[in-house]
Scaffold this active site. Structure first.
Site, PDB file in Angstrom:
ATOM      1  N   GLU A  40       0.871  -1.167   0.000  1.00  0.00           N
ATOM      2  CA  GLU A  40       0.000   0.000   0.000  1.00  0.00           C
ATOM      3  C   GLU A  40       0.913   1.224   0.000  1.00  0.00           C
ATOM      4  O   GLU A  40       1.793   1.322   0.853  1.00  0.00           O
ATOM      5  CB  GLU A  40      -0.879  -0.019   1.263  1.00  0.00           C
ATOM      6  CG  GLU A  40      -1.920   1.058   1.261  1.00  0.00           C
ATOM      7  CD  GLU A  40      -2.767   1.056   2.535  1.00  0.00           C
ATOM      8  OE1 GLU A  40      -3.465   2.049   2.758  1.00  0.00           O
ATOM      9  OE2 GLU A  40      -2.719   0.061   3.297  1.00  0.00           O
ATOM     10  N   ARG A 265       5.167 -12.604   9.743  1.00  0.00           N
ATOM     11  CA  ARG A 265       5.876 -11.388   9.382  1.00  0.00           C
ATOM     12  C   ARG A 265       7.198 -11.326  10.128  1.00  0.00           C
ATOM     13  O   ARG A 265       7.374 -11.997  11.151  1.00  0.00           O
ATOM     14  CB  ARG A 265       5.031 -10.144   9.627  1.00  0.00           C
ATOM     15  CG  ARG A 265       4.574  -9.934  11.037  1.00  0.00           C
ATOM     16  CD  ARG A 265       3.451  -8.913  11.109  1.00  0.00           C
ATOM     17  NE  ARG A 265       3.853  -7.581  10.743  1.00  0.00           N
ATOM     18  CZ  ARG A 265       3.281  -6.855   9.766  1.00  0.00           C
ATOM     19  NH1 ARG A 265       2.312  -7.361   9.049  1.00  0.00           N
ATOM     20  NH2 ARG A 265       3.671  -5.633   9.516  1.00  0.00           N
ATOM     21  N   LYS A 275       4.425   0.870   9.362  1.00  0.00           N
ATOM     22  CA  LYS A 275       4.536   2.124   8.612  1.00  0.00           C
ATOM     23  C   LYS A 275       3.935   3.290   9.387  1.00  0.00           C
ATOM     24  O   LYS A 275       4.437   4.405   9.329  1.00  0.00           O
ATOM     25  CB  LYS A 275       3.859   1.975   7.248  1.00  0.00           C
ATOM     26  CG  LYS A 275       4.729   1.220   6.263  1.00  0.00           C
ATOM     27  CD  LYS A 275       4.132   1.221   4.874  1.00  0.00           C
ATOM     28  CE  LYS A 275       3.059   0.176   4.763  1.00  0.00           C
ATOM     29  NZ  LYS A 275       2.542   0.008   3.398  1.00  0.00           N
TER      30      LYS A 275
HETATM   31  P1  ATP Z   1       2.888  -2.156   8.025  1.00  0.00           P
HETATM   32  O1  ATP Z   1       2.290  -3.019   9.074  1.00  0.00           O
HETATM   33  O2  ATP Z   1       4.313  -1.881   8.207  1.00  0.00           O
HETATM   34  O3  ATP Z   1       2.100  -0.918   7.769  1.00  0.00           O
HETATM   35  P2  ATP Z   1       1.618  -3.425   5.865  1.00  0.00           P
HETATM   36  O4  ATP Z   1       1.422  -4.890   5.942  1.00  0.00           O
HETATM   37  O5  ATP Z   1       0.440  -2.583   6.145  1.00  0.00           O
HETATM   38  O6  ATP Z   1       2.862  -3.029   6.731  1.00  0.00           O
HETATM   39  P3  ATP Z   1       1.729  -3.341   3.044  1.00  0.00           P
HETATM   40  O7  ATP Z   1       2.113  -2.213   2.188  1.00  0.00           O
HETATM   41  O8  ATP Z   1       0.306  -3.762   3.057  1.00  0.00           O
HETATM   42  O9  ATP Z   1       2.207  -2.978   4.487  1.00  0.00           O
HETATM   43  O10 ATP Z   1       2.682  -4.582   2.791  1.00  0.00           O
HETATM   44  C1  ATP Z   1       2.972  -5.094   1.544  1.00  0.00           C
HETATM   45  C2  ATP Z   1       3.331  -6.533   1.709  1.00  0.00           C
HETATM   46  O11 ATP Z   1       4.427  -6.679   2.600  1.00  0.00           O
HETATM   47  C3  ATP Z   1       2.190  -7.322   2.299  1.00  0.00           C
HETATM   48  O12 ATP Z   1       2.031  -8.510   1.548  1.00  0.00           O
HETATM   49  C4  ATP Z   1       2.603  -7.597   3.708  1.00  0.00           C
HETATM   50  O13 ATP Z   1       2.088  -8.799   4.142  1.00  0.00           O
HETATM   51  C5  ATP Z   1       4.133  -7.603   3.596  1.00  0.00           C
HETATM   52  N1  ATP Z   1       4.745  -7.202   4.857  1.00  0.00           N
HETATM   53  C6  ATP Z   1       4.548  -6.061   5.541  1.00  0.00           C
HETATM   54  N2  ATP Z   1       5.234  -6.059   6.689  1.00  0.00           N
HETATM   55  C7  ATP Z   1       5.914  -7.229   6.730  1.00  0.00           C
HETATM   56  C8  ATP Z   1       6.807  -7.835   7.668  1.00  0.00           C
HETATM   57  N3  ATP Z   1       7.155  -7.218   8.805  1.00  0.00           N
HETATM   58  N4  ATP Z   1       7.309  -9.059   7.369  1.00  0.00           N
HETATM   59  C9  ATP Z   1       6.972  -9.673   6.230  1.00  0.00           C
HETATM   60  N5  ATP Z   1       6.136  -9.165   5.317  1.00  0.00           N
HETATM   61  C10 ATP Z   1       5.600  -7.957   5.553  1.00  0.00           C
HETATM   62 MG    MG Z   2      -1.259  -3.475   4.835  1.00  0.00          MG
END
Ligand code: ATP
Ligand code: MG
Length: 567
Positions: A40, A265, A275
């Protein structure tokens, strides 16, 4: 794919790879493997995303498949073009290439709208007049079923009409939603008639003012995967409870069904990986920006000097599991050290200079000494290092009153200067006002030149040094963990996680001296400063002042402290 094939060949197996192997054996999806990385665009990518990027691109490459980069940009209010650009350059920097397959969930807004109409047609979606608060109230709890909305049983015709009017902008923001008609008593809260569309008069970074209704992430995500023909939708564990909903949408719509597989994760000690929280660090100026070298963002660690190869090796090593755990940040630093040990040229740099005058060395003499660029890799060759009467050594390498076991320089004692001679400290000069040691007057033994036949005499320490007249001034930024606490997000009720920020995470040394050959080093060039750590030229470097980021120490200083040893 620019990832080295040997990295893939040596990859250990894990449950996702096993699933892919089985799917191929059964010829599921015609044996195709097509993954995507779906960020995102509401912040910069961090090291956790690297795990997901390496997994998605790695597994597809291994089986001759494809990986899309898709921006899940369904939420117009939080998304910015800056983030899209940074995500692109970060994925590329990590070493992955999505070819011409760069997509946006917003590209599918028309298709998603049609999907919504289809669900209304099938009696599987309805327009609700309840407010967001009321919807929450009606939803029930984990222990209590929800209640049906009074608007749940509208006719298909009425729902279609209202949905079209939502799109036409006839209703104010928040007044209506489109909801899936599933089961308000489901044990899974995600299945209790989740919202599919909401009214939001916010311009979108790609579609502008075209839409005043936007699909929710839950309605867009699975359908976007389906539209792209994704075979394996890899995501993190928190989406496990959403899978039944994604499956439901796909089954009702009768479209291609990607298989969602959840993995744990990445969590790292001394690190925050959300984020939202990283944004807070930037906005509240706890750090200098998204690419502050203390940040766990890819932009930050790139600036800090972490090589992409080291991050990929780290992601391989931590593996992929189904259970959440926390990885010691020392493992990441270890991967960086391992990579730089082999590849970074070594140079001499004095971070906290102390002047040394060799009283028996001729004033006008300069010797060019032969120095090895990297003993791990002879092909990196040698270079000349100038030696002269006035030198700088590390202030820490001298003690006027040496404690027991201190073998470096002290009055009357001898040390070897790397690639040069053995010197002896004859006299200590102090500032008469402050008592601070400002100069050491030493003699050198001309018989002890390194590499010469008579150099055999042994001393217990070898120090790095630079020639005062030849060295360049530089600034070094020494970083420590941004969070002193191992689990910065573990806080008592009422406490703020930012209280765990380490006030000493940055130390700036502005009168360092480095070998002159570093003058032309481009930002991003990495070195080992002998005995002092790995350093990378920062983009703040200019003709006036060279600036280095300490990428990583030579050893893990925290491990030593924990074992109760001296630093
Ligand atoms: P955050 O929790 O940091 O805001 P998010 O999951 O909302 O992260 P996205 O932009 O939706 O961020 O993530 C893109 C991809 O990266 C998704 O498929 C998510 O599952 C993966 N991802 C995000 N954080 C991690 C992590 N700490 N370890 C592994 N994969 C991750
Ligand atoms: Mg997300």
């Amino acid at each position: 794919m620019s990832i080295a094939t040997n990295e893939v060949d040596s990859a250990p197996s894990h449950f996702i790879r096993n699933i892919v192997v089985e799917d191929r054996e059964r010829n599921k999806n015609g044996g195709r493997v097509h993954t995507r990385f779906p960020p995102e665009p509401n912040g910069y990518l961090h090291i956790g995303h690297a795990k997901s990027i390496c997994l998605n691109f790695g597994i597809a490459a291994e089986f001759g498949g494809l990986t899309n980069l898709r921006f899940d940009d369904t939420n117009p209010s939080k998304e910015e073009v800056e983030y899209v650009d940074s995500i692109r350059s970060d994925v590329r920097w990590l070493g992955f290439d999505w070819g011409d397959r760069e997509f946006y969930a917003s590209d599918y807004f028309d298709r998603l709208y049609e999907f919504a109409e289809k669900l209304i047609d099938k009696g599987k979606a309805y327009v609700d007049d309840l407010s967001a608060d009321q919807i929450r109230e009606y939803r029930g709890t984990l222990t209590e079923p929800g209640r049906n909305s009074p608007f749940r049983d509208r006719s298909v015709a009425e729902n279609l009409d209202l949905f079209h009017r939502m799109r036409a902008g006839e209703f104010p923001d928040g007044s209506h939603t489109l909801r899936a008609k599933i089961d308000m008593a489901s044990a899974n809260l995600n299945m209790r008639d989740p919202v599919m569309y909401r009214i939001l008069r916010t311009a979108h970074h790609r579609t502008g003012d075209k839409w005043c209704i936007y699909p929710t992430y839950d309605f867009a995500h699975g359908q976007s995967d389906s539209i792209e023909g994704i075979t394996h939708s890899l995501c993190t564990l928190e989406f496990e409870d959403h899978r039944p909903l994604y499956d439901w949408f796909i089954e009702q719509l009768e479209i291609h069904h990607p298989q969602q597989i959840e993995f744990a994760r990445l969590n790292l000690t001394h690190t925050v990986l959300s984020k939202r929280k990283l944004l807070q660090l930037v906005q509240h100026k706890h750090v200098a920006g998204w690419d502050d070298p203390r940040m766990p963002t890819l932009a930050g660690i790139r600036r800090r000097g972490y090589p992409p190869e080291a991050i990929r090796a780290f992601c391989e090593r931590i593996g992929v599991a189904k259970r959440n755990s926390t990885v010691d940040i020392a493992m990441l630093e270890h991967a960086v050290r391992e990579d730089l040990n082999r590849r970074a040229p070594r140079v001499m740099a004095v971070l906290r200079p102390l002047k040394v005058v060799l009283t028996n060395y001729p004033e006008d003499r300069v010797e060019q000494l032969d120095a090895v660029n990297n003993p791990e890799d002879p092909s990196m060759g040698t270079r000349n290092v100038p030696f002269s009467r006035v030198l700088y050594i590390e202030r820490d390498d001298f003690r006027e009153e040496p404690p027991k076991g201190f073998f470096r320089l002290s009055p009357g004692k001898e040390v070897r200067l790397r690639y040069a001679y053995i010197i002896k400290c004859e006299e200590v000069v102090k500032d008469p006002n402050t008592g601070e040691v400002v100069e050491l007057r030493c003699t050198y033994d001309p018989q002890t030149k390194s590499g010469s036949a008579q150099s055999g005499r042994k001393v217990k320490a070898t120090l790095h040094w630079v020639s005062a007249a030849h060295a360049l001034e530089a600034e070094a930024r020494l970083y420590d963990h941004l969070f002193a606490a191992e689990s910065p997000e573990d806080i008592a009720e009422g406490e703020d996680w930012t209280k765990n920020i380490n006030p000493n995470s940055l130390e700036t040394l502005s009168s360092c001296r480095v070998e002159r050959l570093l003058a032309d080093a481009a930002p991003g060039t990495r070195y080992q400063f002998e005995r002092m750590g790995y350093f990378t030229v920062d983009r703040d470097s200019s003709d006036k002042m060279l600036v280095f980021n300490r990428t990583v120490t030579l050893r893990d200083p925290w491990a030593k402290i924990e074992k109760g040893q001296k630093k």
